[in-house]
Scaffold this active site. Structure first.
Site, mmCIF file in Angstrom:
data_model
loop_
_atom_site.group_PDB
_atom_site.id
_atom_site.type_symbol
_atom_site.label_atom_id
_atom_site.label_comp_id
_atom_site.label_asym_id
_atom_site.label_seq_id
_atom_site.Cartn_x
_atom_site.Cartn_y
_atom_site.Cartn_z
ATOM 1 N N GLY A 198 35.225 7.011 12.622
ATOM 2 C CA GLY A 198 34.602 6.125 11.814
ATOM 3 C C GLY A 198 33.335 5.469 12.383
ATOM 4 O O GLY A 198 32.951 5.496 13.426
ATOM 5 N N ILE A 254 42.163 11.287 11.527
ATOM 6 C CA ILE A 254 42.580 12.093 10.387
ATOM 7 C C ILE A 254 41.654 13.316 10.207
ATOM 8 O O ILE A 254 41.968 14.164 9.656
ATOM 9 C CB ILE A 254 42.906 11.593 9.184
ATOM 10 C CG1 ILE A 254 44.100 12.494 8.547
ATOM 11 C CG2 ILE A 254 41.804 11.193 8.302
ATOM 12 C CD1 ILE A 254 44.467 11.680 7.047
ATOM 13 N N ASP A 265 47.654 11.084 11.780
ATOM 14 C CA ASP A 265 47.574 10.308 10.441
ATOM 15 C C ASP A 265 48.154 9.224 10.893
ATOM 16 O O ASP A 265 49.435 9.031 11.080
ATOM 17 C CB ASP A 265 48.200 11.257 9.283
ATOM 18 C CG ASP A 265 48.107 10.396 8.077
ATOM 19 O OD1 ASP A 265 47.913 9.231 7.847
ATOM 20 O OD2 ASP A 265 48.072 11.180 6.964
ATOM 21 N N TYR A 311 40.826 -3.718 -1.726
ATOM 22 C CA TYR A 311 40.639 -3.830 -0.179
ATOM 23 C C TYR A 311 41.198 -5.331 0.176
ATOM 24 O O TYR A 311 41.669 -5.221 1.423
ATOM 25 C CB TYR A 311 39.222 -3.562 -0.319
ATOM 26 C CG TYR A 311 38.330 -3.589 1.509
ATOM 27 C CD1 TYR A 311 38.999 -2.557 2.216
ATOM 28 C CD2 TYR A 311 37.822 -4.429 1.587
ATOM 29 C CE1 TYR A 311 38.612 -2.686 3.667
ATOM 30 C CE2 TYR A 311 37.110 -4.687 3.068
ATOM 31 C CZ TYR A 311 37.477 -3.515 3.990
ATOM 32 O OH TYR A 311 37.113 -3.650 5.227
ATOM 33 N N LYS A 319 43.759 -6.434 2.962
ATOM 34 C CA LYS A 319 43.244 -6.936 4.231
ATOM 35 C C LYS A 319 43.877 -8.472 4.436
ATOM 36 O O LYS A 319 44.354 -8.817 5.549
ATOM 37 C CB LYS A 319 41.728 -7.537 4.062
ATOM 38 C CG LYS A 319 40.683 -6.139 4.527
ATOM 39 C CD LYS A 319 40.950 -5.415 5.831
ATOM 40 C CE LYS A 319 40.392 -4.222 6.150
ATOM 41 N NZ LYS A 319 40.818 -3.788 7.380
ATOM 42 N N ILE A 358 28.797 -4.359 8.572
ATOM 43 C CA ILE A 358 28.323 -3.932 10.151
ATOM 44 C C ILE A 358 27.275 -2.976 10.018
ATOM 45 O O ILE A 358 27.344 -1.916 9.228
ATOM 46 C CB ILE A 358 29.438 -3.176 10.878
ATOM 47 C CG1 ILE A 358 30.700 -3.911 11.146
ATOM 48 C CG2 ILE A 358 29.176 -2.905 12.390
ATOM 49 C CD1 ILE A 358 30.698 -5.258 11.745
HETATM 50 P P1 NAD Z 1 35.204 4.104 8.437
HETATM 51 O O1 NAD Z 1 35.395 4.263 7.219
HETATM 52 O O2 NAD Z 1 33.662 4.407 8.899
HETATM 53 O O3 NAD Z 1 36.008 4.824 9.452
HETATM 54 C C1 NAD Z 1 37.646 4.771 9.154
HETATM 55 C C2 NAD Z 1 38.200 6.062 9.815
HETATM 56 O O4 NAD Z 1 39.436 5.960 9.313
HETATM 57 C C3 NAD Z 1 37.633 7.496 9.393
HETATM 58 O O5 NAD Z 1 37.084 8.134 10.358
HETATM 59 C C4 NAD Z 1 38.686 7.867 8.693
HETATM 60 O O6 NAD Z 1 38.784 9.226 8.780
HETATM 61 C C5 NAD Z 1 39.990 7.433 9.344
HETATM 62 N N1 NAD Z 1 41.321 7.589 8.510
HETATM 63 C C6 NAD Z 1 41.323 7.109 6.998
HETATM 64 N N2 NAD Z 1 42.453 7.493 6.785
HETATM 65 C C7 NAD Z 1 43.117 7.789 7.830
HETATM 66 C C8 NAD Z 1 44.453 7.850 8.079
HETATM 67 N N3 NAD Z 1 45.549 7.955 7.093
HETATM 68 N N4 NAD Z 1 44.923 8.127 9.349
HETATM 69 C C9 NAD Z 1 44.003 8.207 10.591
HETATM 70 N N5 NAD Z 1 42.736 7.928 10.249
HETATM 71 C C10 NAD Z 1 42.236 7.643 8.888
HETATM 72 O O7 NAD Z 1 35.446 2.462 8.727
HETATM 73 P P2 NAD Z 1 35.088 1.514 9.816
HETATM 74 O O8 NAD Z 1 33.739 1.018 9.348
HETATM 75 O O9 NAD Z 1 34.796 2.194 11.146
HETATM 76 O O10 NAD Z 1 35.923 0.257 9.668
HETATM 77 C C11 NAD Z 1 37.012 0.570 10.893
HETATM 78 C C12 NAD Z 1 37.681 -1.256 10.567
HETATM 79 O O11 NAD Z 1 36.927 -2.146 10.373
HETATM 80 C C13 NAD Z 1 38.673 -1.049 9.150
HETATM 81 O O12 NAD Z 1 39.887 -1.505 9.160
HETATM 82 C C14 NAD Z 1 37.719 -1.854 8.138
HETATM 83 O O13 NAD Z 1 38.310 -2.519 6.976
HETATM 84 C C15 NAD Z 1 37.092 -2.932 9.089
HETATM 85 N N6 NAD Z 1 35.932 -3.460 8.661
HETATM 86 C C16 NAD Z 1 34.730 -2.622 8.705
HETATM 87 C C17 NAD Z 1 33.388 -3.251 8.255
HETATM 88 C C18 NAD Z 1 32.299 -2.420 8.178
HETATM 89 O O14 NAD Z 1 31.223 -2.831 8.007
HETATM 90 N N7 NAD Z 1 32.134 -1.215 8.895
HETATM 91 C C19 NAD Z 1 33.574 -4.582 8.089
HETATM 92 C C20 NAD Z 1 34.565 -5.465 7.986
HETATM 93 C C21 NAD Z 1 35.689 -4.691 8.286
HETATM 94 N N1 SER Z 2 31.571 -3.376 5.334
HETATM 95 C C1 SER Z 2 33.013 -3.786 4.581
HETATM 96 C C2 SER Z 2 33.201 -3.048 3.111
HETATM 97 O O1 SER Z 2 32.010 -3.244 2.443
HETATM 98 C C3 SER Z 2 33.407 -4.929 4.526
HETATM 99 O O2 SER Z 2 34.826 -5.039 4.968
HETATM 100 O O3 SER Z 2 34.111 -2.419 2.673
#
Ligand code: NAD
Ligand code: SER
Length: 323
Positions: free
Chosen positions: A10, A34, A52, A141, A145, A171
């Protein structure tokens, strides 16, 4: 003392993996996701497991095989996708986390789990949102959380599992595109500015949200995990932010580099409603005091770096902004 990163393909995982491997060695950091397609790429740079996080037996096998002691649990469904598929979001974000925490209890692992600005809701104070405050989110969501924050606290208090976490804001990054969130506009805007000099924004003017550049997000996670546990009063769900802006402010900053850039608006009511329920600016003084949170990038620094990086990658020589 190996490290497992779930959701490694991700937006955050794909960059966290690189930094963890630089610090602790390639073979000590196991990527898992996954996503089989992305996994093929990840496999080229170090250990990867197609796993998964909702599959207890598979996660147990990975944790045992690689002698995992630290888990960065990033696998999740983000806000916009979660609103479209709430049952999937509950299953991955809660049942997946429960499995990770149970295995951490069994195998003595420490666990990093990101929470989010999404853990707050419309009745939370929007400005200088306190570390400890009302949390009544209205999105699926957000519900997952808050539940995740409480579950992590419980596993620490009841079973002594070393759980830690950050409430990340949006982010901004330039390696892997974001995966279905509400703050994704603040990434998309850079790609469109570089490619087309124009961006159609799905959030309206005046929508202020906390944001952070990826290098700070990665540094924050690792720094928190390396802090002596005794120093932490709020183990899970630290408010952390680096900047707060609305679409007009980020567009103005981009115009300093690309004067002809234009932003127009076509509001998506679902993502707008989610954004309107979130804080505009969190108070992150607990993170600063307890473990030294101190982000490097503000809006100007992040914008300059994003434009430079994307230009180098996406624009052919001779067509760059300053050519
Ligand atoms: P993303 O959606 O880019 O990546 C999530 C990854 O999880 C993907 O690669 C997906 O294939 C994988 N995934 C989904 N279901 C799965 C499963 N059942 N088993 C294994 N893998 C699985 O998300 P991200 O932006 O990298 O976020 C990572 C964490 O940070 C999450 O908990 C998200 O809520 C948190 N977060 C992200 C942001 C942001 O702006 N990116 C902000 C706040 C919090
Ligand atoms: N960047 C994330 C979202 O928009 C915040 O958790 O879902």
């Amino acid at each position: 003392m190996n490290i497992l990163v779930t959701g490694a393909a991700g937006q955050i995982g794909s960059e966290l993996i690189g930094e963890l491997r630089r610090r602790y060695g390639t073979e000590a950091v196991i990527a898992s996701d996954i996503n089989a397609e992305a996994g093929k790429e990840l496999q080229k740079s170090g250990p990867f497991e197609l796993a998964d996080c909702t599959n207890y037996d598979k996660m147990k096998e990975v944790i045992r095989t690689y002698h995992i002691k630290t888990i960065y649990h990033l696998a999740a469904i983000l806000s916009a996708t979660a609103e479209a598929k709430p049952q999937l979001a509950w299953n991955v974000n809660i049942n997946g986390l429960y499995i990770i925490l149970e295995l951490a209890r069994e195998y003595g692992c420490s666990v990093f789990t990101p929470s989010s600005i999404g853990a707050f809701g419309p009745t939370t104070p929007k400005i200088n949102t306190p570390q400890d405050t009302v949390q009544r989110p209205t999105s699926m969501y957000g519900v997952t959380k808050v539940t995740g924050e409480l579950l992590c606290d419980y596993y620490y208090q009841k079973f002594g599992v070393d759980t830690r976490g950050l409430r990340y804001p949006g982010i901004i990054s330039n390696v892997t595109l974001p995966g279905g969130g509400t703050t994704d506009y603040a990434v998309d805007i850079f790609y469109e500015a570089i490619r087309n000099r124009k961006y159609t924004c799905f959030l309206k003017k005046g929508t202020y949200l906390d944001m952070m550049y990826m290098p700070d997000a990665i540094e924050g996670a690792i720094q928190l995990m390396e802090t002596e546990g005794e120093k932490l009063k709020h183990r899970n769900a630290f408010n952390v932010t680096a900047m707060s802006f609305d679409p007009e402010e980020i567009a103005s900053e981009i115009k300093k580099h690309i004067p002809e850039f234009q932003i127009i608006y076509e509001v998506d009511p679902v993502r707008q409603a989610i954004a309107d329920s979130w804080p505009q600016h969190m108070d992150d003084s607990a993170a600063r005091q307890e473990w030294g949170w101190n982000p490097r990038y503000d809006l100007a620094g992040m914008t300059e770096d994003m434009i430079q990086t994307l230009q180098d990658r996406l624009v052919p020589a001779g067509e760059k902004i300053n050519d």
